[in-house]
Design a protein around this motif. Structure first.
Motif, PDB file in Angstrom:
ATOM      1  N   ASN A   1       0.818  -1.213   0.000  1.00  0.00           N
ATOM      2  CA  ASN A   1       0.000   0.000   0.000  1.00  0.00           C
ATOM      3  C   ASN A   1       0.851   1.262   0.000  1.00  0.00           C
ATOM      4  O   ASN A   1       0.366   2.320  -0.408  1.00  0.00           O
ATOM      5  N   SER A   2       2.090   1.149   0.481  1.00  0.00           N
ATOM      6  CA  SER A   2       3.005   2.279   0.489  1.00  0.00           C
ATOM      7  C   SER A   2       4.371   1.779   0.016  1.00  0.00           C
ATOM      8  O   SER A   2       5.099   1.138   0.773  1.00  0.00           O
ATOM      9  N   PHE A   3       4.701   2.079  -1.235  1.00  0.00           N
ATOM     10  CA  PHE A   3       5.966   1.603  -1.798  1.00  0.00           C
ATOM     11  C   PHE A   3       7.174   2.136  -1.035  1.00  0.00           C
ATOM     12  O   PHE A   3       8.221   1.495  -1.000  1.00  0.00           O
ATOM     13  N   LEU A   4       7.050   3.310  -0.420  1.00  0.00           N
ATOM     14  CA  LEU A   4       8.175   3.907   0.294  1.00  0.00           C
ATOM     15  C   LEU A   4       8.454   3.224   1.639  1.00  0.00           C
ATOM     16  O   LEU A   4       9.540   3.377   2.184  1.00  0.00           O
ATOM     17  N   ALA A   5       7.510   2.453   2.147  1.00  0.00           N
ATOM     18  CA  ALA A   5       7.673   1.785   3.444  1.00  0.00           C
ATOM     19  C   ALA A   5       8.323   0.414   3.259  1.00  0.00           C
ATOM     20  O   ALA A   5       7.829  -0.610   3.745  1.00  0.00           O
ATOM     21  N   VAL A   6       9.465   0.390   2.602  1.00  0.00           N
ATOM     22  CA  VAL A   6      10.145  -0.864   2.258  1.00  0.00           C
ATOM     23  C   VAL A   6      10.412  -1.707   3.499  1.00  0.00           C
ATOM     24  O   VAL A   6      10.236  -2.927   3.484  1.00  0.00           O
ATOM     25  N   ARG A   7      10.832  -1.079   4.593  1.00  0.00           N
ATOM     26  CA  ARG A   7      11.150  -1.849   5.798  1.00  0.00           C
ATOM     27  C   ARG A   7       9.919  -2.531   6.396  1.00  0.00           C
ATOM     28  O   ARG A   7      10.044  -3.452   7.185  1.00  0.00           O
ATOM     29  N   ARG A   8       8.735  -2.103   5.999  1.00  0.00           N
ATOM     30  CA  ARG A   8       7.489  -2.733   6.459  1.00  0.00           C
ATOM     31  C   ARG A   8       7.093  -3.911   5.562  1.00  0.00           C
ATOM     32  O   ARG A   8       6.737  -4.963   6.038  1.00  0.00           O
TER      33      ARG A   8
ATOM     34  N   HIS B   1       5.012 -20.382   9.188  1.00  0.00           N
ATOM     35  CA  HIS B   1       3.898 -19.454   9.019  1.00  0.00           C
ATOM     36  C   HIS B   1       3.543 -18.698  10.287  1.00  0.00           C
ATOM     37  O   HIS B   1       3.421 -17.463  10.269  1.00  0.00           O
ATOM     38  N   LEU B   2       3.332 -19.392  11.379  1.00  0.00           N
ATOM     39  CA  LEU B   2       2.837 -18.741  12.596  1.00  0.00           C
ATOM     40  C   LEU B   2       3.784 -17.647  13.095  1.00  0.00           C
ATOM     41  O   LEU B   2       3.316 -16.537  13.398  1.00  0.00           O
ATOM     42  N   PRO B   3       5.091 -17.884  13.175  1.00  0.00           N
ATOM     43  CA  PRO B   3       5.974 -16.779  13.583  1.00  0.00           C
ATOM     44  C   PRO B   3       5.901 -15.580  12.631  1.00  0.00           C
ATOM     45  O   PRO B   3       5.904 -14.426  13.084  1.00  0.00           O
ATOM     46  N   ALA B   4       5.813 -15.830  11.332  1.00  0.00           N
ATOM     47  CA  ALA B   4       5.718 -14.726  10.366  1.00  0.00           C
ATOM     48  C   ALA B   4       4.399 -13.973  10.539  1.00  0.00           C
ATOM     49  O   ALA B   4       4.365 -12.737  10.466  1.00  0.00           O
ATOM     50  N   TRP B   5       3.324 -14.705  10.775  1.00  0.00           N
ATOM     51  CA  TRP B   5       2.015 -14.078  10.970  1.00  0.00           C
ATOM     52  C   TRP B   5       2.007 -13.230  12.231  1.00  0.00           C
ATOM     53  O   TRP B   5       1.505 -12.110  12.245  1.00  0.00           O
ATOM     54  N   ARG B   6       2.589 -13.743  13.302  1.00  0.00           N
ATOM     55  CA  ARG B   6       2.662 -12.977  14.556  1.00  0.00           C
ATOM     56  C   ARG B   6       3.500 -11.716  14.376  1.00  0.00           C
ATOM     57  O   ARG B   6       3.158 -10.649  14.877  1.00  0.00           O
ATOM     58  N   ARG B   7       4.625 -11.835  13.655  1.00  0.00           N
ATOM     59  CA  ARG B   7       5.473 -10.674  13.398  1.00  0.00           C
ATOM     60  C   ARG B   7       4.697  -9.628  12.604  1.00  0.00           C
ATOM     61  O   ARG B   7       4.705  -8.443  12.930  1.00  0.00           O
ATOM     62  N   PHE B   8       3.998 -10.074  11.570  1.00  0.00           N
ATOM     63  CA  PHE B   8       3.209  -9.152  10.755  1.00  0.00           C
ATOM     64  C   PHE B   8       2.195  -8.409  11.617  1.00  0.00           C
ATOM     65  O   PHE B   8       2.087  -7.185  11.560  1.00  0.00           O
ATOM     66  N   ASN B   9       1.446  -9.123  12.432  1.00  0.00           N
ATOM     67  CA  ASN B   9       0.415  -8.496  13.262  1.00  0.00           C
ATOM     68  C   ASN B   9       0.987  -7.556  14.313  1.00  0.00           C
ATOM     69  O   ASN B   9       0.360  -6.560  14.665  1.00  0.00           O
ATOM     70  N   ALA B  10       2.179  -7.861  14.806  1.00  0.00           N
ATOM     71  CA  ALA B  10       2.796  -7.016  15.831  1.00  0.00           C
ATOM     72  C   ALA B  10       3.446  -5.769  15.242  1.00  0.00           C
ATOM     73  O   ALA B  10       3.443  -4.707  15.870  1.00  0.00           O
ATOM     74  N   GLU B  11       4.015  -5.888  14.033  1.00  0.00           N
ATOM     75  CA  GLU B  11       4.839  -4.810  13.499  1.00  0.00           C
ATOM     76  C   GLU B  11       4.187  -3.972  12.405  1.00  0.00           C
ATOM     77  O   GLU B  11       4.592  -2.830  12.194  1.00  0.00           O
ATOM     78  N   VAL B  12       3.237  -4.486  11.706  1.00  0.00           N
ATOM     79  CA  VAL B  12       2.690  -3.765  10.555  1.00  0.00           C
ATOM     80  C   VAL B  12       1.267  -3.318  10.875  1.00  0.00           C
ATOM     81  O   VAL B  12       0.297  -3.969  10.531  1.00  0.00           O
ATOM     82  N   ARG B  13       1.191  -2.207  11.555  1.00  0.00           N
ATOM     83  CA  ARG B  13      -0.110  -1.658  11.942  1.00  0.00           C
ATOM     84  C   ARG B  13      -0.422  -0.350  11.238  1.00  0.00           C
ATOM     85  O   ARG B  13      -1.467   0.232  11.442  1.00  0.00           O
ATOM     86  N   ASP B  14       0.515   0.102  10.424  1.00  0.00           N
ATOM     87  CA  ASP B  14       0.353   1.410   9.794  1.00  0.00           C
ATOM     88  C   ASP B  14      -0.347   1.354   8.437  1.00  0.00           C
ATOM     89  O   ASP B  14      -0.523   2.371   7.789  1.00  0.00           O
ATOM     90  N   GLY B  15      -0.717   0.165   7.967  1.00  0.00           N
ATOM     91  CA  GLY B  15      -1.419   0.044   6.695  1.00  0.00           C
ATOM     92  C   GLY B  15      -0.519   0.093   5.477  1.00  0.00           C
ATOM     93  O   GLY B  15      -1.004   0.144   4.350  1.00  0.00           O
ATOM     94  N   SER B  16       0.802   0.068   5.674  1.00  0.00           N
ATOM     95  CA  SER B  16       1.716   0.147   4.541  1.00  0.00           C
ATOM     96  C   SER B  16       1.706  -1.115   3.693  1.00  0.00           C
ATOM     97  O   SER B  16       2.073  -1.095   2.521  1.00  0.00           O
ATOM     98  N   VAL B  17       1.290  -2.212   4.283  1.00  0.00           N
ATOM     99  CA  VAL B  17       1.204  -3.485   3.569  1.00  0.00           C
ATOM    100  C   VAL B  17       0.002  -4.254   4.122  1.00  0.00           C
ATOM    101  O   VAL B  17      -0.325  -4.162   5.297  1.00  0.00           O
ATOM    102  N   GLY B  18      -0.646  -4.993   3.254  1.00  0.00           N
ATOM    103  CA  GLY B  18      -1.765  -5.827   3.669  1.00  0.00           C
ATOM    104  C   GLY B  18      -1.566  -7.245   3.169  1.00  0.00           C
ATOM    105  O   GLY B  18      -0.807  -7.484   2.225  1.00  0.00           O
ATOM    106  N   VAL B  19      -2.224  -8.172   3.812  1.00  0.00           N
ATOM    107  CA  VAL B  19      -2.216  -9.561   3.360  1.00  0.00           C
ATOM    108  C   VAL B  19      -3.654 -10.033   3.222  1.00  0.00           C
ATOM    109  O   VAL B  19      -4.563  -9.500   3.849  1.00  0.00           O
ATOM    110  N   TRP B  20      -3.852 -11.025   2.386  1.00  0.00           N
ATOM    111  CA  TRP B  20      -5.191 -11.554   2.155  1.00  0.00           C
ATOM    112  C   TRP B  20      -5.071 -13.029   1.807  1.00  0.00           C
ATOM    113  O   TRP B  20      -4.009 -13.501   1.411  1.00  0.00           O
TER     114      TRP B  20
END
Length: 162
Positions: free
Chosen positions: A27-34, A92-111
């Protein structure tokens, strides 16, 4: 392409299976670290699944578009997919937990979307392409005789009526 790959073929699976679509959207190309860690998380998951087919994973196809990747996965059952997704010893589970903990700004989404497919509930044809999709994940057979038409392919995947 080999002569065999130039022929028409279809996918054959007599048992139910699952088609699982999963992807991410940048959602935000500039938020590469996200979004980069989210993008990188899929590789280890797929390597683990291909190395351990006993987990119920049948195969996958990876696609990219402007906003991110999508993976079509084929699974033996929903239970196998869910077990992999929830197992803390699988990637999967560790990656999913990391995503939920760290990516709250909407810069990236998963579906994801999950489809349970019964015998007779699908039809597939491949013409002039190497083993691909469901035919690569299951059994690839020539699309001849009763398998030459869409109706015939679908009928052939129906369970025997006794």
């Amino acid at each position: 392409m080999s002569p065999e790959e130039q022929r028409r073929y279809t996918a054959m699976r007599e048992e139910p299976f699952v088609v699982f679509l999963i992807g991410m959207r940048i959602n935000s190309f500039l938020a590469v670290r996200r979004w980069l860690p989210t993008l990188r998380a899929m590789g280890p998951m797929l390597r683990e699944l291909y190395a351990h087919p006993e987990k119920g994973f049948l195969g996958a196809e990876l696609f990219f578009n402007l906003r991110g990747p999508m993976v079509i996965q084929y699974w033996r059952s929903f239970e196998d997919l869910e077990k992999f997704a929830r197992n803390p010893n699988d990637p999967h589970l560790p990656a999913w937990r990391r995503f939920n903990a760290e990516v709250r700004d909407g810069s990236v989404g998963v579906w994801h979307e999950t489809y349970l497919v019964e015998p007779g509930g699908y039809e597939a044809i491949y013409n002039g392409v190497p083993a691909f999709g469901l035919a690569r994940a299951t059994e690839r057979v020539p699309a001849v005789g009763g398998l030459a038409s869409a109706r015939g392919r679908r009928k052939s995947s129906l369970p025997e009526q006794g």
